[in-house]
Design a protein around this motif. Structure first.
Motif, short mmCIF file in Angstrom:
data_model
loop_
_atom_site.label_atom_id
_atom_site.label_comp_id
_atom_site.label_asym_id
_atom_site.label_seq_id
_atom_site.Cartn_x
_atom_site.Cartn_y
_atom_site.Cartn_z
N GLU A 13 21.91 -45.34 -22.92
CA GLU A 13 23.32 -45.71 -22.83
C GLU A 13 24.14 -44.71 -22.03
N ALA A 14 23.60 -43.49 -21.83
CA ALA A 14 24.36 -42.44 -21.15
C ALA A 14 24.32 -42.59 -19.64
N TYR A 15 23.49 -43.52 -19.12
CA TYR A 15 23.31 -43.63 -17.68
C TYR A 15 23.57 -45.05 -17.20
N ASP A 16 24.18 -45.14 -16.03
CA ASP A 16 24.26 -46.37 -15.27
C ASP A 16 23.34 -46.16 -14.07
N ARG A 17 22.11 -46.65 -14.19
CA ARG A 17 21.03 -46.30 -13.26
C ARG A 17 20.85 -44.78 -13.27
N GLN A 18 21.17 -44.08 -12.16
CA GLN A 18 21.00 -42.62 -12.16
C GLN A 18 22.32 -41.88 -12.37
N LYS A 19 23.37 -42.60 -12.62
CA LYS A 19 24.68 -41.98 -12.77
C LYS A 19 24.95 -41.64 -14.22
N LEU A 20 25.18 -40.36 -14.50
CA LEU A 20 25.53 -39.91 -15.84
C LEU A 20 26.99 -40.28 -16.11
N LEU A 21 27.25 -41.02 -17.16
CA LEU A 21 28.58 -41.56 -17.39
C LEU A 21 29.57 -40.51 -17.89
N GLN A 22 29.13 -39.57 -18.70
CA GLN A 22 29.99 -38.48 -19.18
C GLN A 22 29.46 -37.18 -18.58
N ARG A 23 30.22 -36.62 -17.65
CA ARG A 23 29.73 -35.46 -16.90
C ARG A 23 30.36 -34.17 -17.41
N HIS A 24 29.52 -33.29 -17.90
CA HIS A 24 29.95 -31.95 -18.31
C HIS A 24 30.10 -31.10 -17.05
N PRO A 25 31.05 -30.14 -17.03
CA PRO A 25 31.21 -29.27 -15.84
C PRO A 25 29.92 -28.57 -15.42
N LEU A 26 29.05 -28.25 -16.35
CA LEU A 26 27.80 -27.59 -16.00
C LEU A 26 26.88 -28.50 -15.18
N VAL A 27 27.03 -29.81 -15.34
CA VAL A 27 26.18 -30.74 -14.60
C VAL A 27 26.43 -30.60 -13.10
N GLU A 28 27.70 -30.43 -12.71
CA GLU A 28 28.02 -30.26 -11.30
C GLU A 28 27.38 -28.98 -10.75
N ILE A 29 27.43 -27.90 -11.52
CA ILE A 29 26.80 -26.65 -11.09
C ILE A 29 25.31 -26.85 -10.86
N ARG A 30 24.65 -27.53 -11.78
CA ARG A 30 23.21 -27.75 -11.66
C ARG A 30 22.89 -28.65 -10.47
N GLU A 31 23.73 -29.62 -10.21
CA GLU A 31 23.50 -30.48 -9.06
C GLU A 31 23.67 -29.70 -7.76
N ARG A 32 24.57 -28.75 -7.74
CA ARG A 32 24.73 -27.92 -6.55
C ARG A 32 23.54 -26.97 -6.37
N PHE A 33 22.99 -26.48 -7.49
CA PHE A 33 21.76 -25.70 -7.40
C PHE A 33 20.63 -26.56 -6.84
N ALA A 34 20.54 -27.81 -7.32
CA ALA A 34 19.49 -28.71 -6.85
C ALA A 34 19.65 -28.98 -5.35
N SER A 35 20.88 -29.15 -4.90
CA SER A 35 21.14 -29.37 -3.48
C SER A 35 20.74 -28.14 -2.66
N MET A 36 21.00 -26.95 -3.21
CA MET A 36 20.63 -25.72 -2.53
C MET A 36 19.11 -25.59 -2.43
N LEU A 37 18.41 -25.99 -3.47
CA LEU A 37 16.94 -25.94 -3.45
C LEU A 37 16.40 -26.91 -2.40
N ARG A 38 16.95 -28.12 -2.36
CA ARG A 38 16.47 -29.11 -1.39
C ARG A 38 16.71 -28.63 0.04
N LYS A 39 17.87 -28.04 0.28
CA LYS A 39 18.18 -27.55 1.61
C LYS A 39 17.21 -26.44 2.02
N GLY A 40 16.95 -25.50 1.11
CA GLY A 40 16.02 -24.42 1.42
C GLY A 40 14.62 -24.93 1.70
N LEU A 41 14.19 -25.92 0.92
CA LEU A 41 12.86 -26.49 1.11
C LEU A 41 12.76 -27.18 2.47
N LEU A 42 13.82 -27.91 2.84
CA LEU A 42 13.84 -28.61 4.12
C LEU A 42 13.90 -27.62 5.28
#
Length: 428
Positions: free
Chosen positions: A342-371
């Protein structure tokens, strides 16, 4: 998008169940032998995919940033490898080198004059970690309340620190919460010695305002007044597109939803564990526990040792298989991760804690470094790369020869403190 079966006054979740059988009658009814099939959900698998590397990278960043020079010899990090959750056959140096956008390699000389690989942090990673610390500070009360509610779910308001450590990433606790959070709230928490010689964290006071489950909070908006009055709260349910539900399973699910709902914060010792009423209480406990996590998911092994603290019967994690409309079991990352549907609409988290944004930015940084690494942007010279590879592999081999046995023993000792009634991977 998953087809939803359930309640909402405006019709969002479908139908509402309106009658309640007597509690005594339900207590006499045993568990119905119904097993719903597992169906792959690509959207929720996508939520889990990549989580392991993000978590390991964030933990390493926390470890390294806590030092004065913001760098550590790789053998110091290897001592704490068990906390990272990486595959045993993956060298730590290989993982670090995979993400040059976050980790920088350098070398120092030890007392014997040998060059030792050191791991530092990229300026962007340090900056993002600083933002993460600010988020912890700004949301400290929310984080504390999540920890308090977790302890309030337990029978004696107490959990071993090792158990909390397993859940701290999911709860959004700081990596060093033992030192940065607990000591500053002596009115709420106390460290105690447990009968098995472990150290536990005990909650010192009960808060009635916190002892309200997420299902109860949402009941006024989503459920029928008669059901609320009778205590027959129903869980929101949705299935993967194309999920075929047999008629007998549908009938059982309707009847099960009409059963009385027992709050996970109340004493349930009077319930017969062999009944569907008790099973609904177990589902309610994990429904609430997953709501306490900031991304509404956790690995199955993290909860499989909670039977005694939560006063649950044997084989309690079977509810994840019996209720695939409430929980999704992802098999990504060579483990099983329980996701609250119930917490997700497909891959979208419906209630977003501020820490989720930080983790997503870390994930983006990892993907960029790998690429960028795959494009050769971090390559200096062939000789330099070969020297880096040789030194790290030599050091890894030395660690393997001299320390891996002791590390594995200590890691096994740690895992032995998490003895579970359920295997991590259930046979299929």
């Amino acid at each position: 998008m998953a087809q939803c079966l359930l309640f909402n006054r405006a019709g969002q979740f479908g139908f509402v169940y309106r009658y309640k059988k007597g509690f005594d009658y339900q207590q006499k009814c045993g568990l119905v032998n119904v097993k719903l099939k597992w169906a792959k959900d690509r959207a929720l698998d996508g939520v889990v995919a990549g989580e392991r590397d993000v978590r390991a990278a964030c933990i390493l960043v926390s470890m390294i940033s806590s030092t004065r020079q913001c760098r550590l010899p790789i053998y110091h990090l290897s001592h704490r490898r068990g906390q990272l959750g990486l595959p045993h056959d993956l060298k730590l140096s290989t993982f670090v080198r995979r993400y040059p956008s976050v980790f920088h390699e350098s070398y120092v000389f030890d007392s014997g004059g040998t060059r030792v690989p050191c791991i530092g942090l990229a300026p962007e990673a340090l900056e993002l970690h600083g933002e993460e610390l600010n988020v912890f500070e700004e949301n400290q009360m929310d984080i504390i309340n999540r920890l308090r509610k977790l302890l309030m779910l337990t029978r004696e308001w107490t959990l071993p620190l090792q158990t909390i450590d397993q859940l701290k990433w999911d709860l959004g606790l700081p990596y060093d919460y033992h030192a940065s959070l607990i000591p500053y709230h002596p009115e709420l928490f106390s460290l105690v010695n447990l009968p098995d010689d472990r150290v536990g964290l005990k909650l010192l006071s009960w808060d009635d305002e916190l002892a309200v489950s997420e299902l109860e909070k949402n009941a006024a908006l989503q459920q029928n007044e008669e059901d609320m009055k009778n205590g027959c709260l129903a869980f929101p349910i949705g299935f993967t597109r194309g999920f075929g539900l047999k008629r007998k399973c549908m009938d059982w699910l309707k009847e099960w939803q009409r059963l009385p709902y027992t709050s996970p914060y109340t004493d349930a010792s009077h319930l017969d564990p062999r009944t569907d009423v008790s099973e609904k209480r177990i589902v309610g406990v994990f429904h609430e526990l997953l709501h306490l996590t900031i991304q509404k998911k956790t690995e199955r092994k993290n909860v499989s040792n909670l039977r005694m603290p939560l006063a649950l019967p044997q084989k309690f994690t079977k509810v994840f298989e019996r209720h695939p409309g409430i929980f999704y079991l992802s098999k990504k990352n060579d483990t099983q991760t329980v996701v609250l549907r119930e917490a997700y609409d497909r891959q979208k988290l419906l209630q977003r804690h501020p820490l989720v944004e930080i983790r997503e930015r870390f994930a983006s940084m990892l993907r960029k470094g790998l690429l960028d690494r795959s494009r050769g942007l971090y390559k200096t010279s062939e000789d330099s790369d070969l020297e880096h590879e040789r030194l790290n592999d030599v050091y890894d081999d030395e660690m393997s020869d001299n320390q891996c046995i002791s590390e594995e023993e200590s890691y096994c000792d740690l895992l032995s403190k998490y003895d579970s009634d359920e295997p991590i991977h259930d046979p299929r």
